[in-house]
Scaffold this motif. Structure first.
Motif, mmCIF file in Angstrom:
data_model
loop_
_atom_site.group_PDB
_atom_site.id
_atom_site.type_symbol
_atom_site.label_atom_id
_atom_site.label_comp_id
_atom_site.label_asym_id
_atom_site.label_seq_id
_atom_site.Cartn_x
_atom_site.Cartn_y
_atom_site.Cartn_z
ATOM 1 N N PHE A 49 0.832 -1.211 0.000
ATOM 2 C CA PHE A 49 0.000 0.000 0.000
ATOM 3 C C PHE A 49 0.859 1.251 0.000
ATOM 4 O O PHE A 49 0.490 2.271 -0.582
ATOM 5 N N TRP A 50 2.024 1.181 0.652
ATOM 6 C CA TRP A 50 2.933 2.334 0.623
ATOM 7 C C TRP A 50 3.388 2.602 -0.801
ATOM 8 O O TRP A 50 3.382 3.737 -1.273
ATOM 9 N N ARG A 51 3.742 1.520 -1.520
ATOM 10 C CA ARG A 51 4.325 1.702 -2.846
ATOM 11 C C ARG A 51 3.277 2.159 -3.858
ATOM 12 O O ARG A 51 3.562 2.975 -4.732
ATOM 13 N N TYR A 52 2.070 1.630 -3.746
ATOM 14 C CA TYR A 52 1.054 1.974 -4.740
ATOM 15 C C TYR A 52 0.164 3.117 -4.280
ATOM 16 O O TYR A 52 -0.720 3.542 -5.014
ATOM 17 N N GLY A 53 0.367 3.608 -3.081
ATOM 18 C CA GLY A 53 -0.468 4.684 -2.577
ATOM 19 C C GLY A 53 -0.139 6.007 -3.238
ATOM 20 O O GLY A 53 0.836 6.125 -3.975
ATOM 21 N N PRO A 54 -0.945 7.030 -2.971
ATOM 22 C CA PRO A 54 -0.745 8.314 -3.639
ATOM 23 C C PRO A 54 0.465 9.090 -3.127
ATOM 24 O O PRO A 54 0.984 9.941 -3.847
ATOM 25 N N HIS A 55 0.915 8.846 -1.889
ATOM 26 C CA HIS A 55 2.013 9.660 -1.360
ATOM 27 C C HIS A 55 3.148 8.786 -0.844
ATOM 28 O O HIS A 55 3.390 8.730 0.364
ATOM 29 N N PRO A 56 3.857 8.096 -1.731
ATOM 30 C CA PRO A 56 4.929 7.229 -1.230
ATOM 31 C C PRO A 56 6.089 8.013 -0.621
ATOM 32 O O PRO A 56 6.858 7.458 0.153
ATOM 33 N N GLY A 61 4.241 4.007 5.405
ATOM 34 C CA GLY A 61 4.121 2.556 5.421
ATOM 35 C C GLY A 61 5.433 1.889 5.750
ATOM 36 O O GLY A 61 5.494 0.916 6.506
ATOM 37 N N MET A 62 6.514 2.429 5.202
ATOM 38 C CA MET A 62 7.827 1.841 5.455
ATOM 39 C C MET A 62 8.203 1.957 6.931
ATOM 40 O O MET A 62 8.758 1.035 7.522
ATOM 41 N N MET A 63 7.875 3.105 7.533
ATOM 42 C CA MET A 63 8.194 3.282 8.958
ATOM 43 C C MET A 63 7.445 2.254 9.803
ATOM 44 O O MET A 63 8.012 1.652 10.715
ATOM 45 N N TYR B 43 9.961 -7.306 -1.132
ATOM 46 C CA TYR B 43 10.143 -5.918 -0.694
ATOM 47 C C TYR B 43 11.066 -5.188 -1.655
ATOM 48 O O TYR B 43 10.826 -4.026 -1.997
ATOM 49 N N LEU B 44 12.143 -5.856 -2.088
ATOM 50 C CA LEU B 44 13.077 -5.213 -3.014
ATOM 51 C C LEU B 44 12.369 -4.886 -4.320
ATOM 52 O O LEU B 44 12.585 -3.827 -4.913
ATOM 53 N N GLN B 45 11.491 -5.814 -4.772
ATOM 54 C CA GLN B 45 10.712 -5.564 -5.981
ATOM 55 C C GLN B 45 9.845 -4.337 -5.853
ATOM 56 O O GLN B 45 9.582 -3.637 -6.823
ATOM 57 N N LEU B 46 9.376 -4.082 -4.627
ATOM 58 C CA LEU B 46 8.475 -2.951 -4.403
ATOM 59 C C LEU B 46 9.261 -1.693 -4.022
ATOM 60 O O LEU B 46 8.701 -0.790 -3.413
ATOM 61 N N ASP B 47 10.535 -1.633 -4.338
ATOM 62 C CA ASP B 47 11.372 -0.444 -4.120
ATOM 63 C C ASP B 47 11.580 -0.114 -2.658
ATOM 64 O O ASP B 47 11.828 1.037 -2.313
ATOM 65 N N ALA B 48 11.448 -1.112 -1.774
ATOM 66 C CA ALA B 48 11.709 -0.840 -0.361
ATOM 67 C C ALA B 48 13.029 -1.511 0.009
ATOM 68 O O ALA B 48 13.038 -2.543 0.666
ATOM 69 N N GLY B 112 -11.527 1.458 -6.028
ATOM 70 C CA GLY B 112 -10.753 2.585 -5.531
ATOM 71 C C GLY B 112 -9.329 2.234 -5.175
ATOM 72 O O GLY B 112 -8.594 3.078 -4.679
ATOM 73 N N LEU B 113 -8.931 0.972 -5.401
ATOM 74 C CA LEU B 113 -7.518 0.663 -5.198
ATOM 75 C C LEU B 113 -6.716 1.311 -6.313
ATOM 76 O O LEU B 113 -7.156 1.313 -7.472
ATOM 77 N N PRO B 114 -5.574 1.896 -6.003
ATOM 78 C CA PRO B 114 -4.773 2.501 -7.069
ATOM 79 C C PRO B 114 -4.359 1.465 -8.094
ATOM 80 O O PRO B 114 -3.957 0.357 -7.759
ATOM 81 N N LYS B 115 -4.474 1.823 -9.382
ATOM 82 C CA LYS B 115 -4.200 0.861 -10.446
ATOM 83 C C LYS B 115 -2.726 0.871 -10.836
ATOM 84 O O LYS B 115 -2.147 -0.140 -11.163
ATOM 85 N N GLU B 116 -2.148 2.050 -10.837
ATOM 86 C CA GLU B 116 -0.803 2.193 -11.390
ATOM 87 C C GLU B 116 0.192 2.486 -10.284
ATOM 88 O O GLU B 116 -0.137 3.060 -9.258
ATOM 89 N N MET B 117 1.441 2.097 -10.549
ATOM 90 C CA MET B 117 2.519 2.413 -9.638
ATOM 91 C C MET B 117 2.908 3.874 -9.860
ATOM 92 O O MET B 117 3.131 4.286 -10.992
ATOM 93 N N SER B 118 2.947 4.647 -8.802
ATOM 94 C CA SER B 118 3.440 6.012 -8.966
ATOM 95 C C SER B 118 4.961 5.960 -9.142
ATOM 96 O O SER B 118 5.573 4.949 -8.823
ATOM 97 N N PRO B 119 5.562 7.029 -9.633
ATOM 98 C CA PRO B 119 7.014 6.993 -9.836
ATOM 99 C C PRO B 119 7.750 6.660 -8.547
ATOM 100 O O PRO B 119 7.308 7.039 -7.462
ATOM 101 N N ALA B 120 8.846 5.924 -8.709
ATOM 102 C CA ALA B 120 9.532 5.387 -7.538
ATOM 103 C C ALA B 120 9.900 6.510 -6.569
ATOM 104 O O ALA B 120 10.510 7.496 -6.955
ATOM 105 N N PRO B 121 9.516 6.370 -5.302
ATOM 106 C CA PRO B 121 9.833 7.408 -4.333
ATOM 107 C C PRO B 121 11.299 7.350 -3.923
ATOM 108 O O PRO B 121 11.954 6.318 -4.087
#
Lengths: 103, 198
Positions: A49-56, A61-63, B43-48, B112-121
């Motif tokens: 949810f952190w990664r796909y959420g609007p404000h990553p 979520g990571m914290m 987790y690594l796949q999800l940029d964490a 209402g679940l987000p469909k797309e991955m936002s740019p990597a934080p």
């Protein structure tokens, strides 16, 4: 199926596997392993949810996951210490043989 | 969904199922290691990245070793020859199947679940450290306190309660054991420490 739903399904299945193990296995150590799996499934949800959420960039979520990993480590240490202490009393690690609350 | 995700997810779930169903406890611990490493890869796949490596350090490094030590110390026969499942196991499996069905239904049908991955934080270790020292400093202190208390508590719980001369009992006298050991265990720790602890 979107990628987020894929993550949620994986985590739901992981949670179900952990729950099944925690309630069905007789060995106390494996019950604890099941609980660890359930905690990890929750962590996967937080990360997804952190990664796909609007404000990553808020990193919230990571914290939560970082703190949850720390708490899970403490929980594992205390749980295994309890199992060892109980083993010393009953000479068994099987949950269904620990029937007395006293002593 | 990329094939990489599918492969990692399959390996993780398979290893988790093996960890919960194998008979030999050491095999269970090893499968658990595979499952936790697979989660770290997810987790690594999800940029964490940080969480992924923390997962490897804490779970694969520490918790798995702790579990192997517990298997060793409880001498639970590596392969038990009695049943490995508790008597009411069918109910347990049914309950977890219901839980999975509910969670899966909710995940697949919620709108209402987000469909797309936002740019990597930007989640570098520096950012995480900044957050931990500013916004999350109070939880960090509480976690430090919790870990200290938990580890001291774990050592006290697992400490031997009585001198070794009394502990050479067989399992059959477990019932009479309750009279021997006083409920407040704190006193016996002190006396045992002075006795040299063997």
């Amino acid at each position: 199926m979107t990628p987020l739903q894929g993550c949620l399904l994986v985590s739901a299945l992981l949670f179900a596997i952990g729950l099944a193990g925690a309630v069905t296995r007789r060995n106390a150590i494996l019950a604890l392993v099941g609980i660890e799996l359930m905690l990890n499934a929750a962590n996967l949800n937080f990360i997804a949810f952190w990664r796909y959420g609007p404000h990553p960039e808020a990193l919230s979520g990571m914290m939560v996951v970082i703190f949850s990993i720390a708490i899970a480590a403490a929980e594992a240490a205390v749980g295994l210490a309890l199992i060892i202490a109980i083993y010393r009393h009953y000479r068994t690690a099987n949950l269904d043989e620990m029937k007395n609350l006293k002593g | 969904m990329s094939p990489v995700f599918l492969i990692i997810a399959f390996v993780t779930l398979f290893a988790a199922a093996a960890a919960m169903s194998l008979r030999n406890l050491v095999h269970c611990a090893l499968s658990l290691v595979v499952a936790l490493a697979g989660l770290a890869a997810l987790y690594l796949q999800l940029d964490a990245q940080f969480v992924g490596f923390a997962q490897i350090l804490v779970y694969v490094g520490a918790v798995a070793i702790l579990i192997v030590f517990a298997v060793l110390l409880t001498r639970s026969d590596a392969t038990p020859n009695q049943a490995i499942l508790a008597p009411g196991w069918i109910v347990g499996i049914a309950v977890s199947a219901v839980v999975f069905a509910t969670l899966g239904w909710a995940a697949l049908n919620s709108t209402g679940l987000p469909k797309e991955m936002s740019p990597a934080p930007v989640a570098t270790v520096k950012n995480i450290g900044d957050m931990l020292m500013t916004q999350y400093v109070l939880p960090l202190e509480v976690i430090g306190l919790l870990l200290t208390a938990a580890l001291i508590g774990a050592v006290i719980i697992a400490m031997k309660e009585e001198p070794l001369s009394n502990s050479g009992r067989s399992r059959s006298d477990g019932a009479s054991l309750s009279k021997k050991s006083e409920p407040p265990h704190v006193g016996s720790y002190g006396s045992e420490k002075e006795g040299g602890g063997v």
